[in-house]
Design a protein around this motif. Structure first.
Motif, PDB file in Angstrom:
ATOM      1  N   LEU A 267      68.939  59.011  22.600  1.00  0.00           N
ATOM      2  CA  LEU A 267      69.542  59.521  24.013  1.00  0.00           C
ATOM      3  C   LEU A 267      68.464  60.405  24.815  1.00  0.00           C
ATOM      4  CD1 LEU A 267      72.946  60.731  22.375  1.00  0.00           C
ATOM      5  CD2 LEU A 267      72.404  58.472  23.702  1.00  0.00           C
ATOM      6  N   ASP A 268      68.644  60.128  26.036  1.00  0.00           N
ATOM      7  CA  ASP A 268      67.798  60.906  26.905  1.00  0.00           C
ATOM      8  C   ASP A 268      68.710  61.527  27.941  1.00  0.00           C
ATOM      9  OD1 ASP A 268      65.400  59.725  26.177  1.00  0.00           O
ATOM     10  OD2 ASP A 268      65.536  58.292  27.531  1.00  0.00           O
ATOM     11  N   SER A 269      68.213  62.883  28.174  1.00  0.00           N
ATOM     12  CA  SER A 269      68.886  64.073  28.904  1.00  0.00           C
ATOM     13  C   SER A 269      68.971  63.477  30.430  1.00  0.00           C
ATOM     14  CB  SER A 269      68.909  65.503  28.603  1.00  0.00           C
ATOM     15  OG  SER A 269      69.563  66.188  29.517  1.00  0.00           O
ATOM     16  N   HIS A 270      69.964  63.532  31.303  1.00  0.00           N
ATOM     17  CA  HIS A 270      69.729  63.492  32.681  1.00  0.00           C
ATOM     18  C   HIS A 270      70.768  64.376  33.252  1.00  0.00           C
ATOM     19  CE1 HIS A 270      67.721  59.320  32.693  1.00  0.00           C
ATOM     20  NE2 HIS A 270      68.073  59.405  31.499  1.00  0.00           N
ATOM     21  N   THR A 271      70.727  65.691  32.677  1.00  0.00           N
ATOM     22  CA  THR A 271      71.603  66.803  32.904  1.00  0.00           C
ATOM     23  C   THR A 271      71.065  68.127  32.806  1.00  0.00           C
ATOM     24  OG1 THR A 271      73.698  67.912  32.623  1.00  0.00           O
ATOM     25  CG2 THR A 271      72.890  66.663  31.052  1.00  0.00           C
ATOM     26  N   ALA A 272      71.090  69.108  33.398  1.00  0.00           N
ATOM     27  CA  ALA A 272      70.732  70.424  33.127  1.00  0.00           C
ATOM     28  C   ALA A 272      71.396  71.115  31.942  1.00  0.00           C
ATOM     29  CB  ALA A 272      70.782  71.413  34.299  1.00  0.00           C
ATOM     30  N   GLU A 273      72.105  70.328  31.400  1.00  0.00           N
ATOM     31  CA  GLU A 273      72.848  70.691  30.145  1.00  0.00           C
ATOM     32  C   GLU A 273      71.933  70.888  28.808  1.00  0.00           C
ATOM     33  OE1 GLU A 273      75.836  71.818  29.194  1.00  0.00           O
ATOM     34  OE2 GLU A 273      77.144  71.785  31.006  1.00  0.00           O
ATOM     35  N   TYR A 274      71.017  69.948  29.152  1.00  0.00           N
ATOM     36  CA  TYR A 274      70.280  69.832  27.848  1.00  0.00           C
ATOM     37  C   TYR A 274      68.664  69.582  28.188  1.00  0.00           C
ATOM     38  CZ  TYR A 274      74.612  68.778  25.802  1.00  0.00           C
ATOM     39  OH  TYR A 274      75.988  68.811  25.177  1.00  0.00           O
ATOM     40  N   ASP A 275      67.791  70.179  27.498  1.00  0.00           N
ATOM     41  CA  ASP A 275      66.254  69.822  27.745  1.00  0.00           C
ATOM     42  C   ASP A 275      66.049  68.246  27.324  1.00  0.00           C
ATOM     43  OD1 ASP A 275      63.453  69.928  26.934  1.00  0.00           O
ATOM     44  OD2 ASP A 275      63.643  71.963  27.711  1.00  0.00           O
ATOM     45  N   LEU A 276      65.132  67.836  28.320  1.00  0.00           N
ATOM     46  CA  LEU A 276      64.684  66.558  27.994  1.00  0.00           C
ATOM     47  C   LEU A 276      63.789  66.413  26.644  1.00  0.00           C
ATOM     48  CD1 LEU A 276      64.864  63.608  29.019  1.00  0.00           C
ATOM     49  CD2 LEU A 276      62.532  64.372  30.316  1.00  0.00           C
ATOM     50  N   GLU A 277      62.940  67.230  26.484  1.00  0.00           N
ATOM     51  CA  GLU A 277      62.214  67.544  25.329  1.00  0.00           C
ATOM     52  C   GLU A 277      62.648  67.797  24.001  1.00  0.00           C
ATOM     53  OE1 GLU A 277      59.485  65.569  25.672  1.00  0.00           O
ATOM     54  OE2 GLU A 277      59.394  65.615  27.736  1.00  0.00           O
ATOM     55  N   ASP A 278      63.627  68.944  24.430  1.00  0.00           N
ATOM     56  CA  ASP A 278      64.054  69.546  23.043  1.00  0.00           C
ATOM     57  C   ASP A 278      65.553  69.028  22.886  1.00  0.00           C
ATOM     58  OD1 ASP A 278      65.195  71.102  20.895  1.00  0.00           O
ATOM     59  OD2 ASP A 278      64.273  72.955  21.818  1.00  0.00           O
ATOM     60  N   LYS A 279      65.919  68.272  21.756  1.00  0.00           N
ATOM     61  CA  LYS A 279      67.354  67.695  21.719  1.00  0.00           C
ATOM     62  C   LYS A 279      68.097  68.742  20.661  1.00  0.00           C
ATOM     63  CE  LYS A 279      66.024  63.032  22.490  1.00  0.00           C
ATOM     64  NZ  LYS A 279      66.008  61.521  22.114  1.00  0.00           N
ATOM     65  N   LYS A 280      67.531  69.810  20.350  1.00  0.00           N
ATOM     66  CA  LYS A 280      68.553  70.502  19.434  1.00  0.00           C
ATOM     67  C   LYS A 280      69.797  70.990  19.846  1.00  0.00           C
ATOM     68  CE  LYS A 280      64.470  73.062  17.228  1.00  0.00           C
ATOM     69  NZ  LYS A 280      63.585  72.930  18.164  1.00  0.00           N
ATOM     70  N   GLN A 281      70.043  71.206  21.054  1.00  0.00           N
ATOM     71  CA  GLN A 281      71.493  71.747  21.559  1.00  0.00           C
ATOM     72  C   GLN A 281      72.332  70.401  21.596  1.00  0.00           C
ATOM     73  OE1 GLN A 281      72.310  74.845  22.160  1.00  0.00           O
ATOM     74  NE2 GLN A 281      74.574  73.904  22.094  1.00  0.00           N
ATOM     75  N   LEU A 282      71.895  69.271  21.971  1.00  0.00           N
ATOM     76  CA  LEU A 282      72.436  68.025  22.136  1.00  0.00           C
ATOM     77  C   LEU A 282      72.916  67.617  20.613  1.00  0.00           C
ATOM     78  CD1 LEU A 282      73.540  65.298  23.705  1.00  0.00           C
ATOM     79  CD2 LEU A 282      71.183  64.405  23.072  1.00  0.00           C
ATOM     80  N   ILE A 283      72.043  67.594  19.726  1.00  0.00           N
ATOM     81  CA  ILE A 283      72.355  67.471  18.213  1.00  0.00           C
ATOM     82  C   ILE A 283      73.581  68.439  17.848  1.00  0.00           C
ATOM     83  CG2 ILE A 283      71.826  67.646  15.811  1.00  0.00           C
ATOM     84  CD1 ILE A 283      68.648  66.631  16.885  1.00  0.00           C
ATOM     85  N   TRP A 284      73.283  69.806  18.146  1.00  0.00           N
ATOM     86  CA  TRP A 284      74.520  70.847  17.975  1.00  0.00           C
ATOM     87  C   TRP A 284      75.823  70.408  18.463  1.00  0.00           C
ATOM     88  CZ3 TRP A 284      73.894  74.242  14.155  1.00  0.00           C
ATOM     89  CH2 TRP A 284      74.654  75.101  13.871  1.00  0.00           C
ATOM     90  N   ASP A 285      75.712  70.028  19.590  1.00  0.00           N
ATOM     91  CA  ASP A 285      77.031  69.801  20.429  1.00  0.00           C
ATOM     92  C   ASP A 285      77.808  68.381  19.793  1.00  0.00           C
ATOM     93  OD1 ASP A 285      76.895  72.015  21.810  1.00  0.00           O
ATOM     94  OD2 ASP A 285      76.320  70.759  23.605  1.00  0.00           O
ATOM     95  N   MET A 286      77.141  67.523  19.659  1.00  0.00           N
ATOM     96  CA  MET A 286      77.627  66.341  18.700  1.00  0.00           C
ATOM     97  C   MET A 286      78.080  66.456  17.621  1.00  0.00           C
ATOM     98  SD  MET A 286      75.179  62.871  20.393  1.00  0.00           S
ATOM     99  CE  MET A 286      73.823  63.379  19.443  1.00  0.00           C
ATOM    100  N   ALA A 287      77.372  67.465  16.926  1.00  0.00           N
ATOM    101  CA  ALA A 287      77.720  67.834  15.520  1.00  0.00           C
ATOM    102  C   ALA A 287      79.062  68.549  15.469  1.00  0.00           C
ATOM    103  CB  ALA A 287      76.682  68.588  14.777  1.00  0.00           C
TER     104      ALA A 287
END
Length: 415
Positions: free
Chosen positions: A172-192
């Motif tokens: 998954l690639d971020s196309h929003t200011a919600e998540y950093d494109l390079e650092d996926k930690k917050q994305l993983i945390w929210d999906m968890a």
């Protein structure tokens, strides 16, 4: 908490997915399960298919059953394993075309290989907003488990599995200011967090065995061992994903990839991650791929054998070969595992699932019943009572030889 395997010596099971009956050709394709089951044609297919897969595994003599992942669509190379949650959570824009600039490293497989065809055919959504559970289209894991458990005439527990949020983030690639494109930690945390809601509901429904599949800790530890901060985060994220599941038997499934039965990596090893899985993750059972490499890494468990905090489910049949293993061969692998893992801590399984295309139900069935029969061979050697395997009952074979059924058959001329 050991709710299913506590007092069971050498439990036999399979990972999860199972080949479909040929007549089961429907799918959810992103629809809510409730909506799909209003279609009486699909409802009959869906419910009957679950009856079939449970019956297959009961007849094979398995102790822990699965629903075969029959809620997943039969899409190319098993993409739905990832996409079932991605199609239902908020925060995604779904793509019909492979978009330029995708950061999926698996796209680097060269043209002319099956992995290239798989990776270029698969489509991944763009992350365009905060990822969270959608109450208008929930994953319905609790309902899916009820459907399968209700069909287990033996009363044996049905293990329900789902992919970990960590493995989803790879693609998954971020196309929003919600998540950093390079650092996926917050994305993983929210999906968890989104996954945790469904898992809590599944546990509340009464499921005894829940399996989280492919947290990516072993991949990162094997190929990027210096990323210690990321590994620490992955431990926290996994424990966040399974928070509140203390009253169920929690399994952690790991292997090294299974799209269309294909091997994805080379040089893989559990050596850098074994301590993490055994000591730092919440859970009761850790499953490892073993037959693929002829149990070459089984001795990694030697330092832990006297104080194992988890049971270990060792793959004693390969999910990539079409050889229907003989029970005596599988029993040899079980004996090898017992050299380093105590019998009361060992579970017998497949390396990975059988339902990612390429397998037939017949081969999956005979691999599964080979596990159950190997279990009985070794139980007898240990002086423990064997457990019944209907598939191996001589009186229940399709054709019983010699073919002497005097009330209905002509006498054999070949006496």
């Amino acid at each position: 908490m050991l709710t299913a395997t506590k007092d069971l010596m050498l439990p036999a099971t399979v990972t999860g997915s199972w080949p479909r009956p040929r007549w089961y050709d429907g799918g959810l394709w992103g629809r809510p399960l409730d909506t799909a089951l209003l279609d009486v044609h699909f409802r009959e297919q869906f419910l009957d298919a679950h009856t079939t897969v449970i019956a297959d595994q009961e007849r094979a003599g398995l102790d822990i059953l699965t629903n075969g992942d029959y809620h997943l669509d039969e899409d190319f190379a098993g993409r739905s394993w990832h996409h079932y949650p991605l199609q239902r959570w908020k925060g995604f824009e779904h793509e019909e075309l492979q978009y330029e600039g995708s950061r999926d490293r698996l796209l680097e497989f060269p043209p002319g290989t099956l992995m290239n065809e798989i990776e270029t055919t698969w489509r991944w959504p763009r992350v365009v907003g905060k990822v969270e559970h959608d109450p208008r289209n929930p994953l319905e894991y609790a309902k899916l488990w009820r459907i399968s458990q209700a069909r287990a005439a033996s009363g044996k527990p049905v293990k329900f599995g789902t992919c970990s949020s960590q493995v989803l983030s790879i693609f998954l690639d971020s196309h929003t200011a919600e998540y950093d494109l390079e650092d996926k930690k917050q994305l993983i945390w929210d999906m968890a967090g989104a996954m945790n809601l469904e898992l809590r509901q599944l546990a509340a429904a009464g499921a005894k065995v829940i399996q989280i599949e492919e947290p990516t800790i072993h991949f990162t530890a094997a190929f990027y061992p210096d990323q210690t901060e990321m590994l620490d985060f992955m431990v926290d994220a996994f424990n966040h994903e399974v928070d509140g599941l203390d009253d169920v038997e929690l399994w952690i499934h790991t292997c090294w990839g299974n799209p269309n039965m294909q091997k994805v990596y080379t040089g893989e090893s559990y050596s850098n991650s074994i301590e993490i899985y055994l000591e730092r993750l919440k859970g009761d059972v850790w499953t490892v791929e073993a037959t693929e490499n002829n149990l070459a890494e089984i001795d990694l468990f030697k330092p832990y054998a006297g104080n194992l905090k988890k049971k270990v489910a060792v793959g004693v049949v390969n999910h990539r070969t079409l050889q229907a293993d003989m029970p005596q061969v599988v029993a040899g692998r079980v004996r090898r595992a017992l050299e380093v893992i105590p019998a009361d801590k060992l579970i017998l399984s497949s390396d990975c699932g059988f339902g990612r295309q390429g397998f037939s139900r017949t081969i999956a069935f005979y691999k599964a019943t080979a596990i159950a029969q190997a279990r009985n061979i070794v139980l007898k050697e240990l002086g423990v009572e064997e457990r019944y395997v209907p598939a191996a009952d001589p009186s229940l074979q399709v054709d019983v030889l010699p073919d002497r059924e005097p009330l209905t058959h002509l006498p054999s001329p070949w006496k």
